[in-house]
Write a protein that holds these residues in place. Structure first.
Motif, PDB file in Angstrom:
ATOM      1  N   LEU A 184      23.236  48.148   8.619  1.00 17.62           N
ATOM      2  CA  LEU A 184      23.712  47.521   9.858  1.00 17.62           C
ATOM      3  C   LEU A 184      23.627  45.999   9.787  1.00 17.62           C
ATOM      4  N   ASP A 185      22.613  45.476   9.115  1.00 15.78           N
ATOM      5  CA  ASP A 185      22.513  44.020   8.946  1.00 15.78           C
ATOM      6  C   ASP A 185      23.631  43.498   8.054  1.00 15.78           C
ATOM      7  N   LYS A 186      23.985  44.282   7.045  1.00 11.01           N
ATOM      8  CA  LYS A 186      25.041  43.855   6.109  1.00 11.01           C
ATOM      9  C   LYS A 186      26.430  43.959   6.743  1.00 11.01           C
ATOM     10  N   ASP A 187      26.741  45.110   7.303  1.00  6.32           N
ATOM     11  CA  ASP A 187      28.094  45.361   7.794  1.00  6.32           C
ATOM     12  C   ASP A 187      28.272  45.093   9.282  1.00  6.32           C
ATOM     13  N   GLY A 188      27.185  45.042  10.008  1.00 13.85           N
ATOM     14  CA  GLY A 188      27.259  44.810  11.444  1.00 13.85           C
ATOM     15  C   GLY A 188      27.119  46.092  12.232  1.00 13.85           C
ATOM     16  N   TRP A 189      26.592  45.941  13.425  1.00 14.01           N
ATOM     17  CA  TRP A 189      26.409  47.064  14.330  1.00 14.01           C
ATOM     18  C   TRP A 189      27.421  46.943  15.459  1.00 14.01           C
ATOM     19  N   VAL A 190      27.932  48.054  15.897  1.00 12.24           N
ATOM     20  CA  VAL A 190      28.825  48.089  17.049  1.00 12.24           C
ATOM     21  C   VAL A 190      28.305  49.189  17.972  1.00 12.24           C
ATOM     22  N   ARG A 191      28.246  48.895  19.245  1.00 12.91           N
ATOM     23  CA  ARG A 191      27.723  49.840  20.234  1.00 12.91           C
ATOM     24  C   ARG A 191      28.519  51.137  20.216  1.00 12.91           C
ATOM     25  N   ALA A 192      29.816  51.020  20.267  1.00  9.66           N
ATOM     26  CA  ALA A 192      30.722  52.168  20.220  1.00  9.66           C
ATOM     27  C   ALA A 192      32.037  51.672  19.641  1.00  9.66           C
ATOM     28  N   TYR A 193      32.780  52.563  19.059  1.00  8.21           N
ATOM     29  CA  TYR A 193      34.067  52.167  18.484  1.00  8.21           C
ATOM     30  C   TYR A 193      35.095  51.975  19.585  1.00  8.21           C
ATOM     31  N   ASN A 194      35.851  50.900  19.467  1.00  6.23           N
ATOM     32  CA  ASN A 194      36.944  50.631  20.386  1.00  6.23           C
ATOM     33  C   ASN A 194      38.213  50.649  19.549  1.00  6.23           C
ATOM     34  N   HIS A 195      39.006  51.625  19.772  1.00  2.00           N
ATOM     35  CA  HIS A 195      40.217  51.760  18.964  1.00  2.00           C
ATOM     36  C   HIS A 195      41.342  50.883  19.483  1.00  2.00           C
ATOM     37  N   GLY A 196      41.060  50.112  20.532  1.00  2.00           N
ATOM     38  CA  GLY A 196      41.998  49.105  21.006  1.00  2.00           C
ATOM     39  C   GLY A 196      43.340  49.625  21.433  1.00  2.00           C
ATOM     40  N   LYS A 197      43.341  50.761  22.092  1.00  2.94           N
ATOM     41  CA  LYS A 197      44.634  51.277  22.500  1.00  2.94           C
ATOM     42  C   LYS A 197      44.507  51.946  23.858  1.00  2.94           C
ATOM     43  N   ASP A 198      45.614  52.027  24.498  1.00  2.00           N
ATOM     44  CA  ASP A 198      45.718  52.776  25.735  1.00  2.00           C
ATOM     45  C   ASP A 198      46.147  54.175  25.331  1.00  2.00           C
ATOM     46  N   TRP A 199      45.237  55.132  25.397  1.00  2.88           N
ATOM     47  CA  TRP A 199      45.495  56.474  24.896  1.00  2.88           C
ATOM     48  C   TRP A 199      46.632  57.161  25.640  1.00  2.88           C
ATOM     49  N   SER A 200      46.972  56.686  26.799  1.00  2.00           N
ATOM     50  CA  SER A 200      48.031  57.344  27.558  1.00  2.00           C
ATOM     51  C   SER A 200      49.429  57.000  27.052  1.00  2.00           C
ATOM     52  N   THR A 201      49.547  55.933  26.276  1.00  2.00           N
ATOM     53  CA  THR A 201      50.876  55.514  25.825  1.00  2.00           C
ATOM     54  C   THR A 201      51.323  56.207  24.550  1.00  2.00           C
ATOM     55  N   GLY A 202      50.408  56.761  23.781  1.00  2.00           N
ATOM     56  CA  GLY A 202      50.782  57.459  22.560  1.00  2.00           C
ATOM     57  C   GLY A 202      51.151  56.500  21.445  1.00  2.00           C
ATOM     58  N   THR A 236      26.744  56.538  12.878  1.00  2.00           N
ATOM     59  CA  THR A 236      27.505  56.512  11.625  1.00  2.00           C
ATOM     60  C   THR A 236      26.721  55.837  10.509  1.00  2.00           C
ATOM     61  N   ALA A 237      25.949  54.811  10.832  1.00  2.00           N
ATOM     62  CA  ALA A 237      25.135  54.156   9.801  1.00  2.00           C
ATOM     63  C   ALA A 237      24.088  55.126   9.253  1.00  2.00           C
ATOM     64  N   LEU A 238      23.451  55.869  10.130  1.00  3.76           N
ATOM     65  CA  LEU A 238      22.451  56.857   9.716  1.00  3.76           C
ATOM     66  C   LEU A 238      23.086  57.903   8.800  1.00  3.76           C
ATOM     67  N   ARG A 239      24.266  58.368   9.189  1.00  4.22           N
ATOM     68  CA  ARG A 239      24.993  59.371   8.400  1.00  4.22           C
ATOM     69  C   ARG A 239      25.456  58.792   7.063  1.00  4.22           C
ATOM     70  N   HIS A 240      25.968  57.571   7.065  1.00  2.00           N
ATOM     71  CA  HIS A 240      26.468  56.965   5.827  1.00  2.00           C
ATOM     72  C   HIS A 240      25.348  56.749   4.812  1.00  2.00           C
ATOM     73  N   VAL A 241      24.155  56.406   5.263  1.00  5.75           N
ATOM     74  CA  VAL A 241      23.026  56.267   4.339  1.00  5.75           C
ATOM     75  C   VAL A 241      22.731  57.620   3.696  1.00  5.75           C
ATOM     76  N   GLY A 242      22.806  58.688   4.476  1.00  6.60           N
ATOM     77  CA  GLY A 242      22.583  60.029   3.928  1.00  6.60           C
ATOM     78  C   GLY A 242      23.660  60.455   2.955  1.00  6.60           C
ATOM     79  N   GLU A 243      24.895  60.091   3.254  1.00  7.87           N
ATOM     80  CA  GLU A 243      26.008  60.462   2.377  1.00  7.87           C
ATOM     81  C   GLU A 243      26.009  59.664   1.086  1.00  7.87           C
ATOM     82  N   ASP A 244      25.495  58.433   1.142  1.00 11.16           N
ATOM     83  CA  ASP A 244      25.454  57.577  -0.030  1.00 11.16           C
ATOM     84  C   ASP A 244      24.523  58.151  -1.096  1.00 11.16           C
TER      85      ASP A 244
END
Length: 184
Positions: free
Chosen positions: A57-75, A111-119
């Motif tokens: 998380l220090d290397k890549d950064g932490w994000v509270r939640a993912y924001n996909h930057g879209k209005d899901w209603s528009t498709g 996701t960081a916790l999971r990625h460390v396990g997958e690595d």
């Protein structure tokens, strides 16, 4: 009533909080240290996993939640013009995939916790699972709520990278202090 303080968490995750987490562990109907494989993970192995999560998380950064930057209603609007060449269609598709997948390396706590396990270098899926249980225990001890979980706690709007690092650090300390002595 659960605590909702916004105080710096480096002082909130005290030894008393970790002792409360240990009491919850002792009262648990199953061992916190056994992962989905059915094998036990040592406190040291779980602590290393948690510390590797901090480093990621220090290397890549932490994000509270993912924001996909879209209005899901528009498709999605992909051109399907009959006059497009195959090359133009492939370009449009590649551009769309690149835009949708994003290149931001920031990760949530989960996701960081999971990625460390997958690595595989600092943990595995068992230590990721057990580390998640330890994080939950520490958050439960902190909030006083039996139902508290680390992932939703980390996604609260006022949470900061420092808060997440403090939780991971305290949880690693908990794992080393109270964890199983199983072979790492």
């Amino acid at each position: 009533m659960p605590k909702t303080t916004n105080a710096p968490f480096t002082t909130v995750f005290t030894d008393a909080t970790l002792r409360k987490a240990q009491e919850r562990t002792a009262d648990s109907y199953r061992s916190v240290w056994i992962g989905p494989s059915g094998e036990e993970s040592s406190g040291e192995a779980v602590a290393r996993h948690l510390e590797a999560t901090i480093a990621l998380l220090d290397k890549d950064g932490w994000v509270r939640a993912y924001n996909h930057g879209k209005d899901w209603s528009t498709g999605v609007d992909l051109a399907d013009d009959d006059s497009m060449t195959v090359k133009a269609m492939v370009r449009a598709l590649v551009r769309f995939v690149r835009d949708e997948s994003g290149t931001d390396p920031q990760r949530t706590l989960y996701t960081a916790l999971r990625h460390v396990g997958e690595d595989g270098g600092h943990g595995d899926t068992d230590t990721a699972y057990v580390a998640g249980c330890v994080l939950d225990l520490v958050v439960q001890a902190h909030t006083g709520s039996d139902f508290a979980r680390a992932t939703p706690w980390s996604e609260r709007q006022h949470r900061t990278h420092a808060d997440i690092t403090a939780l991971l650090t305290a949880s690693a300390r908990f794992a080393r202090t109270y964890g199983s002595a199983a072979a790492a």
